[in-house]
Write a protein that holds these residues in place. Structure first.
Motif, mmCIF file in Angstrom:
data_model
loop_
_atom_site.group_PDB
_atom_site.id
_atom_site.type_symbol
_atom_site.label_atom_id
_atom_site.label_comp_id
_atom_site.label_asym_id
_atom_site.label_seq_id
_atom_site.Cartn_x
_atom_site.Cartn_y
_atom_site.Cartn_z
ATOM 1 N N LEU A 36 0.827 -1.203 0.000
ATOM 2 C CA LEU A 36 0.000 0.000 0.000
ATOM 3 C C LEU A 36 0.865 1.259 0.000
ATOM 4 O O LEU A 36 0.608 2.202 -0.757
ATOM 5 N N VAL A 37 1.899 1.274 0.847
ATOM 6 C CA VAL A 37 2.779 2.446 0.923
ATOM 7 C C VAL A 37 3.509 2.664 -0.391
ATOM 8 O O VAL A 37 3.623 3.799 -0.872
ATOM 9 N N SER A 38 3.977 1.595 -1.005
ATOM 10 C CA SER A 38 4.663 1.708 -2.292
ATOM 11 C C SER A 38 3.753 2.328 -3.347
ATOM 12 O O SER A 38 4.152 3.218 -4.107
ATOM 13 N N SER A 39 2.509 1.867 -3.400
ATOM 14 C CA SER A 39 1.553 2.398 -4.369
ATOM 15 C C SER A 39 1.209 3.853 -4.076
ATOM 16 O O SER A 39 1.185 4.706 -4.982
ATOM 17 N N VAL A 40 0.968 4.160 -2.795
ATOM 18 C CA VAL A 40 0.569 5.515 -2.413
ATOM 19 C C VAL A 40 1.683 6.522 -2.698
ATOM 20 O O VAL A 40 1.416 7.642 -3.159
ATOM 21 N N MET A 41 2.928 6.144 -2.472
ATOM 22 C CA MET A 41 4.028 7.079 -2.715
ATOM 23 C C MET A 41 4.117 7.455 -4.183
ATOM 24 O O MET A 41 4.378 8.619 -4.527
ATOM 25 N N ARG A 42 3.913 6.485 -5.066
ATOM 26 C CA ARG A 42 3.915 6.799 -6.503
ATOM 27 C C ARG A 42 2.765 7.754 -6.845
ATOM 28 O O ARG A 42 2.936 8.699 -7.624
ATOM 29 N N THR A 43 1.607 7.491 -6.278
ATOM 30 C CA THR A 43 0.451 8.339 -6.560
ATOM 31 C C THR A 43 0.638 9.745 -6.003
ATOM 32 O O THR A 43 0.284 10.735 -6.653
ATOM 33 N N VAL A 44 1.197 9.862 -4.797
ATOM 34 C CA VAL A 44 1.452 11.171 -4.195
ATOM 35 C C VAL A 44 2.449 11.967 -5.037
ATOM 36 O O VAL A 44 2.264 13.177 -5.262
ATOM 37 N N LEU A 45 3.485 11.321 -5.520
ATOM 38 C CA LEU A 45 4.480 12.003 -6.352
ATOM 39 C C LEU A 45 3.842 12.555 -7.625
ATOM 40 O O LEU A 45 4.034 13.728 -7.974
ATOM 41 N N ALA A 46 3.070 11.720 -8.310
ATOM 42 C CA ALA A 46 2.419 12.161 -9.543
ATOM 43 C C ALA A 46 1.424 13.288 -9.257
ATOM 44 O O ALA A 46 1.320 14.264 -10.022
ATOM 45 N N SER A 47 0.704 13.201 -8.147
ATOM 46 C CA SER A 47 -0.280 14.228 -7.787
ATOM 47 C C SER A 47 0.392 15.550 -7.448
ATOM 48 O O SER A 47 -0.105 16.632 -7.813
ATOM 49 N N ALA A 48 1.527 15.488 -6.731
ATOM 50 C CA ALA A 48 2.240 16.712 -6.357
ATOM 51 C C ALA A 48 2.766 17.441 -7.592
ATOM 52 O O ALA A 48 2.674 18.678 -7.688
ATOM 53 N N ILE A 49 3.309 16.711 -8.534
ATOM 54 C CA ILE A 49 3.804 17.322 -9.771
ATOM 55 C C ILE A 49 2.655 17.974 -10.533
ATOM 56 O O ILE A 49 2.753 19.116 -10.996
ATOM 57 N N ALA A 50 1.546 17.252 -10.667
ATOM 58 C CA ALA A 50 0.386 17.782 -11.387
ATOM 59 C C ALA A 50 -0.185 19.008 -10.675
ATOM 60 O O ALA A 50 -0.553 20.003 -11.317
ATOM 61 N N GLY A 51 -0.271 18.956 -9.343
ATOM 62 C CA GLY A 51 -0.813 20.071 -8.586
ATOM 63 C C GLY A 51 0.026 21.326 -8.718
ATOM 64 O O GLY A 51 -0.510 22.432 -8.871
ATOM 65 N N ALA A 52 1.358 21.180 -8.672
ATOM 66 C CA ALA A 52 2.241 22.342 -8.794
ATOM 67 C C ALA A 52 2.105 22.984 -10.173
ATOM 68 O O ALA A 52 2.031 24.217 -10.298
ATOM 69 N N CYS A 53 2.059 22.166 -11.217
ATOM 70 C CA CYS A 53 1.928 22.699 -12.578
ATOM 71 C C CYS A 53 0.592 23.420 -12.768
ATOM 72 O O CYS A 53 0.541 24.534 -13.330
ATOM 73 N N ALA A 54 -0.501 22.806 -12.316
ATOM 74 C CA ALA A 54 -1.829 23.399 -12.499
ATOM 75 C C ALA A 54 -1.987 24.666 -11.675
ATOM 76 O O ALA A 54 -2.574 25.658 -12.138
ATOM 77 N N TRP A 55 -1.482 24.676 -10.441
ATOM 78 C CA TRP A 55 -1.577 25.868 -9.587
ATOM 79 C C TRP A 55 -0.823 27.047 -10.199
ATOM 80 O O TRP A 55 -1.330 28.180 -10.228
ATOM 81 N N ALA A 56 0.390 26.786 -10.698
ATOM 82 C CA ALA A 56 1.172 27.856 -11.319
ATOM 83 C C ALA A 56 0.462 28.409 -12.551
ATOM 84 O O ALA A 56 0.431 29.622 -12.779
ATOM 85 N N LEU A 57 -0.121 27.536 -13.355
ATOM 86 C CA LEU A 57 -0.821 27.989 -14.559
ATOM 87 C C LEU A 57 -2.055 28.809 -14.211
ATOM 88 O O LEU A 57 -2.347 29.834 -14.849
ATOM 89 N N ALA A 58 -2.820 28.367 -13.182
ATOM 90 C CA ALA A 58 -4.032 29.081 -12.788
ATOM 91 C C ALA A 58 -3.726 30.513 -12.360
ATOM 92 O O ALA A 58 -4.529 31.424 -12.576
ATOM 93 N N ARG A 59 -2.559 30.747 -11.770
ATOM 94 C CA ARG A 59 -2.187 32.095 -11.323
ATOM 95 C C ARG A 59 -1.879 33.027 -12.492
ATOM 96 O O ARG A 59 -1.900 34.259 -12.342
ATOM 97 N N LEU A 60 -1.600 32.451 -13.662
ATOM 98 C CA LEU A 60 -1.262 33.269 -14.834
ATOM 99 C C LEU A 60 -2.489 33.662 -15.650
ATOM 100 O O LEU A 60 -2.397 34.538 -16.517
ATOM 101 N N LEU A 61 -3.638 33.011 -15.381
ATOM 102 C CA LEU A 61 -4.846 33.252 -16.170
ATOM 103 C C LEU A 61 -5.829 34.111 -15.385
ATOM 104 O O LEU A 61 -5.888 34.044 -14.154
ATOM 105 N N ASP A 62 -6.626 34.898 -16.096
ATOM 106 C CA ASP A 62 -7.562 35.806 -15.445
ATOM 107 C C ASP A 62 -9.023 35.346 -15.540
ATOM 108 O O ASP A 62 -9.753 35.384 -14.567
ATOM 109 N N ALA A 63 -9.453 34.946 -16.731
ATOM 110 C CA ALA A 63 -10.856 34.587 -16.934
ATOM 111 C C ALA A 63 -11.212 33.338 -16.120
ATOM 112 O O ALA A 63 -10.484 32.338 -16.169
ATOM 113 N N PRO A 64 -12.320 33.357 -15.346
ATOM 114 C CA PRO A 64 -12.699 32.193 -14.526
ATOM 115 C C PRO A 64 -12.825 30.904 -15.326
ATOM 116 O O PRO A 64 -12.380 29.846 -14.879
ATOM 117 N N LEU A 65 -13.434 30.997 -16.532
ATOM 118 C CA LEU A 65 -13.611 29.794 -17.338
ATOM 119 C C LEU A 65 -12.266 29.206 -17.745
ATOM 120 O O LEU A 65 -12.036 27.997 -17.647
#
Length: 535
Positions: free
Chosen positions: A463-492
């Motif tokens: 379980l820990v082995s699987s969760v660590m892989r998922t957490v890593l992929a989620s953290a990378i995706a979250g950082a990229c999406a958060w940074a992009l959202a800060r650059l855009l203005d329109a809500p849509l």
């Protein structure tokens, strides 16, 4: 310990067969839930734009009560109590005896549902007093909520009946009808919202009652939709009341503690409604919109995995094969967390852009978006703990252990109340969401400890082995999406583009991390598509 590797030429064990089909079965449930959630999203967008915060506060408070009891008496406790016993009857006594047993269970269920519905309608006012007493400070709001509670209470009867039919269909591995039927509720809500408010106002009634009428109509449609499938497998027999039947008594024995054990999360929500009713206009609605968005990923796959796994777990437990039971539980847990962890990260990091994109129109303004996002950060961030709970509880039920979930649930409820009392002052409605998140984490930890004591293993290493892989992929995706959202203005653009980037980056990162769960899910989809295309 990693998941076992087997010789592809060797015959599969019962557990391996069940695990190989789990993702595909969950895919059917998830597809039906996805369709229902998409319609539900359209429903929520329509309701948010058409009705005021006061009107929606009344509906959310009133509908929480029958909806919570529907989970207790219907989809949650009844399914978890009936599926293991029905599976055992089917395996040991054959189809004819199982059908006769189900007819007796249906009669007992109908009797209980009629009684609960009648009591709820008769005592609608004191029930509303208990859970929405804070509305007395808002002129007319308490009376509106009490009337709405009385109107929607028969929803329990329809949904409890549908849940019992769903248990029979799931026992026979028939997941499609029961999974797609909830779409009809959202269709009914939409029809009612667009056609009834004006007519009700013209007749001198509160226009918000249109939503309650839609709920009743949708509940009846879900029951009717199951009839052809139940008739086909022989489970639409006339109910036979016989409370002396040992199987019926066993279902009732399991049902009583499960009513509290499974439903504590929903009892938590009802308790939350009382606190929210004291926190001013909009608090109920902000909490509820956040909850709706969290139900989207939970229902599409997390609940789908739990639903699809229960019959398999029950079958393995009935045969006494605990090793395969443990492997099947761990397989379902890894699949559930593979979806829940990125969902938690996405909703916590992109909450406000997503809320603005989906709801900000009509009666739902920028302030409502911001307040809803405050609740969503906490509720969304806790999806992974709720997902783990969803996978853990069915294992106890499959083993016939109803005591452990009850004890854990009691502790969970106490933690929720303590946290809500402390946090609602400084944080307002967001404090109630934080309390829900904190109590669900405690519940998850205690269930893991209880399962280790009950089963002897929780297969922690894999379980820990699987969760660590998922957490890593989620953290990378979250950082990229958060940074992009800060650059855009329109809500849509912020919500749509950032959400799309999160999904794409997560799947690429999961593939790069060699996630086995991604392979299982894609393999299940490929097998399903191949079967569909086969002549």
């Amino acid at each position: 310990m990693t998941e076992e590797k087997s010789d592809p030429l060797a015959p599969q064990t019962e557990g391996q067969k069940e695990r190989s089909k789990l993702a595909g079965r969950a895919g059917i449930v998830g597809l039906g839930t996805l369709a229902s959630r998409l319609l539900g999203l359209g429903r929520d967008m329509a309701l948010a734009a058409i009705f005021t915060r006061d009107e929606m506060d009344a509906f959310f408070a009133a509908f929480t009560i029958p909806n919570a009891l529907r989970q207790l008496l219907g989809e949650g406790a009844v399914s978890s109590a009936v599926v293991p016993v029905l599976s055992e009857r089917l395996a040991k006594d054959g189809e004819e005896n199982a059908q006769a047993f189900f007819a007796r269970v249906r009669a007992a269920s109908l009797l209980a549902l009629v009684a609960v519905t009648a009591l709820g309608m008769i005592f609608a006012r004191p029930v509303t007093e208990l859970f929405a007493g804070g509305y007395h400070s808002r002129p007319g709001e308490f009376e509106r909520t009490a009337t709405m509670t009385r109107l929607v209470f028969p929803y329990i009867f329809f949904m409890g009946t549908a849940a019992l039919g769903m248990a029979a269909l799931h026992t026979h591995r028939k997941f499609a009808v029961a999974s797609f039927a909830p779409m009809l509720l959202n269709v009914a809500f939409l029809i009612a919202a667009f056609t009834l408010p004006g007519r009700l106002e013209a007749a001198g009634y509160d226009r918000v009652y249109a939503i309650g009428i839609g709920a009743l109509f949708g509940g009846a449609l879900q029951v009717i939709a199951q009839w052809p499938a139940l008739r086909k497998i022989g489970y639409l027999r006339r109910p036979v009341l016989d409370l002396r039947d040992p199987g019926v008594r066993e279902v009732m024995r399991r049902l009583v503690p499960m009513t509290f054990g499974i439903g504590v999360y929903y009892i938590d929500l009802v308790v939350c409604r009382r606190f929210l009713s004291e926190l001013g206009t909009g608090s109920q609605s902000y909490f509820s919109w956040a909850q709706r968005l969290c139900e989207f990923p939970q229902g599409i796959f997390v609940m789908a995995i739990s639903t699809a796994a229960l019959p398999s777990l029950a079958t393995l437990a009935a045969k006494g094969d605990r090793e395969e039971l443990a492997k099947t539980y761990a397989h379902g847990m890894k699949l559930g967390l593979f979806v829940a962890i990125p969902a938690s990260v996405a909703l916590a990091t992109l909450g406000e852009p997503l809320v603005a994109m989906l709801f900000q129109r009509g009666q739902f303004d920028a302030q409502a978006s911001m307040e809803t996002a405050r609740s969503l950060v906490w509720q969304g961030g806790a999806i992974w703990t709720l997902a783990a709970v969803r996978q853990l509880v069915p294992v106890f039920h499959a083993l016939g252990d109803t005591r452990t979930p009850v004890i854990v649930s009691a502790i969970d409820l106490l933690v929720l109340i303590a946290l809500a009392v402390v946090l609602k002052g400084p944080m307002g409605h967001a404090g109630i969401s934080a309390a829900v998140a904190g109590s669900s984490f405690v519940q998850m930890v205690l269930l893991f400890v209880g399962l280790k004591m009950r089963l002897g293993t929780i297969r922690a290493r894999e379980l820990v082995s699987s969760v660590m892989r998922t957490v890593l992929a989620s953290a990378i995706a979250g950082a990229c999406a958060w940074a992009l959202a800060r650059l855009l203005d329109a809500p849509l653009a912020r919500g749509l583009v950032a959400g799309g980037v999160f999904s794409a980056v997560f799947f690429v990162a999961a593939w790069g991390a060699r996630s086995e769960e991604l392979d299982h899910i894609l393999g299940g989809v490929r097998r399903r598509l191949g079967r569909t295309r086969a002549p």
